[in-house]
Design an enzyme around this catalytic site. Structure first.
Site, PDB file in Angstrom:
ATOM      1  N   LYS A  20      51.537  17.429  -6.202  1.00 59.20           N
ATOM      2  CA  LYS A  20      51.765  16.520  -7.341  1.00 59.20           C
ATOM      3  C   LYS A  20      52.862  15.511  -6.999  1.00 59.20           C
ATOM      4  O   LYS A  20      52.727  14.317  -7.259  1.00 59.20           O
ATOM      5  CB  LYS A  20      52.167  17.312  -8.603  1.00 59.20           C
ATOM      6  CG  LYS A  20      51.108  18.288  -9.077  1.00 59.20           C
ATOM      7  CD  LYS A  20      51.502  18.987 -10.374  1.00 59.20           C
ATOM      8  CE  LYS A  20      52.709  19.891 -10.258  1.00 59.20           C
ATOM      9  NZ  LYS A  20      52.532  21.053  -9.353  1.00 59.20           N
ATOM     10  N   ARG A 128      58.666  23.401   2.980  1.00 59.33           N
ATOM     11  CA  ARG A 128      59.135  22.248   2.190  1.00 59.33           C
ATOM     12  C   ARG A 128      60.660  22.135   2.213  1.00 59.33           C
ATOM     13  O   ARG A 128      61.376  23.107   2.044  1.00 59.33           O
ATOM     14  CB  ARG A 128      58.674  22.375   0.736  1.00 59.33           C
ATOM     15  CG  ARG A 128      59.335  21.317  -0.160  1.00 59.33           C
ATOM     16  CD  ARG A 128      58.654  21.128  -1.460  1.00 59.33           C
ATOM     17  NE  ARG A 128      58.501  22.370  -2.214  1.00 59.33           N
ATOM     18  CZ  ARG A 128      57.828  22.437  -3.334  1.00 59.33           C
ATOM     19  NH1 ARG A 128      57.243  21.369  -3.832  1.00 59.33           N
ATOM     20  NH2 ARG A 128      57.744  23.578  -3.964  1.00 59.33           N
ATOM     21  N   ARG A 161      64.237  24.742  -1.887  1.00 53.69           N
ATOM     22  CA  ARG A 161      64.335  25.164  -3.282  1.00 53.69           C
ATOM     23  C   ARG A 161      64.390  26.690  -3.356  1.00 53.69           C
ATOM     24  O   ARG A 161      63.639  27.368  -2.668  1.00 53.69           O
ATOM     25  CB  ARG A 161      63.126  24.647  -4.070  1.00 53.69           C
ATOM     26  CG  ARG A 161      63.250  23.176  -4.394  1.00 53.69           C
ATOM     27  CD  ARG A 161      61.987  22.559  -4.958  1.00 53.69           C
ATOM     28  NE  ARG A 161      61.227  23.378  -5.883  1.00 53.69           N
ATOM     29  CZ  ARG A 161      60.140  22.934  -6.511  1.00 53.69           C
ATOM     30  NH1 ARG A 161      59.714  21.693  -6.311  1.00 53.69           N
ATOM     31  NH2 ARG A 161      59.480  23.722  -7.322  1.00 53.69           N
TER      32      ARG A 161
END
Ligand code: G5P
Ligand code: MG
Length: 216
Positions: A20, A128, A161
């Site tokens: 997204k 990521r 994250r």
């Protein structure tokens, strides 16, 4: 941007890690819309240790959903700030109550739903890295930063994250299956949702462009 005298309101849906953020960044660049990512906004609050940041930190770290009443209040305020823009919403709504609340505040015109196999997602999330203050995302295979561990634009440090740890990722995918998927049906019934299947963002992107070119 006005389309037929109206400001378009777009929404992007998809599982955690479906791309997204990646597809949104391309849409922003090509169509000049305002991107509003609920997750990026919450992470900014956590980073600056605001009252909201302190309240939501544990949910994000565990990969759990922030309660609906908190999210709806927060996002209503955020959307007020951009009511005069064509925007692209990412990460909200994630439950049927949030979808119903959004429909009352501001009905959306177009919904893009990214459909990416879960095995692909688990692999890419583990690689990521993000730049917290801008929300820019990198991936060690797909779009590496120019300098390892540093943001391309500011040169600041990239971080992983906390919710990208394997246990939290599993929980996020489970929540997506059980709680967020019904949101897809909510918009299908309104006949404004289009699915985009693919294993890579490069495969999905031209299909998104073909669809958006008919609207802009
Ligand atoms: P977020 O921030 O909304 P998620 O879990 O929905 O988080 P996420 O993880 O941000 O979604 P994404 O944006 O769909 O994923 O994906 P992305 O970042 O673009 O891509 C993932 C990785 O894959 C990146 O490294 C990217 O570079 C790479 N990639 C992209 N395309 C490809 C490709 O083709 N190939 C390869 N190899 N790699 C690729 O929400 C976070 C938390 O905030 C709270 C919740 O706690 C949530 O868990 N929250 C809410 N809670 C309640 N209600 C809401 N509405 C909430 N909104 C946020
Ligand atoms: Mg994202």
């Amino acid at each position: 941007m006005m389309v037929k005298g109206k400001l378009l309101k777009l929404l992007i849906l998809g599982a955690p890690g479906s791309g997204k953020g990646t597809i949104s960044a391309r849409i922003v660049k090509k169509y000049n819309v305002v991107h509003i990512s609920s997750g990026d906004k919450l992470r900014e609050h956590i980073e600056k240790q605001s009252a909201l940041g302190k309240e939501v930190k544990k949910y994000l770290n565990e990969g759990a959903l922030v309660p609906d009443e908190v999210m709806i209040k927060f996002m209503s305020e955020e959307l007020k700030k951009v009511s005069n823009s064509t925007w692209l919403l990412d990460g909200f709504p994630r439950t049927i109550s949030q979808a119903e609340a959004l429909w009352k505040i501001q009905p959306v015109d177009v919904v893009l739903n990214l459909v990416v196999p879960f095995e692909v997602i688990i692999d890419r999330i583990s690689k990521r890295w993000v730049h917290l203050s801008s929300g820019r995302v990198y991936n060690l295979d797909f779009n590496k930063p120019k300098i390892h561990g540093k943001d391309d634009v500011t040169g600041e440090d990239l971080v992983q994250r906390p919710d990208d740890k394997p246990e939290a990722v599993r929980k996020r995918l489970e929540i997506y299956e059980t709680i967020t998927k019904p949101v897809i049906s909510f918009y299908k019934k309104k006949d404004i949702l289009k699915d985009f299947h693919g294993s890579t963002s490069d495969e999905i992107w031209p299909k998104v462009v073909a669809h958006l070119d008919t609207l802009f």
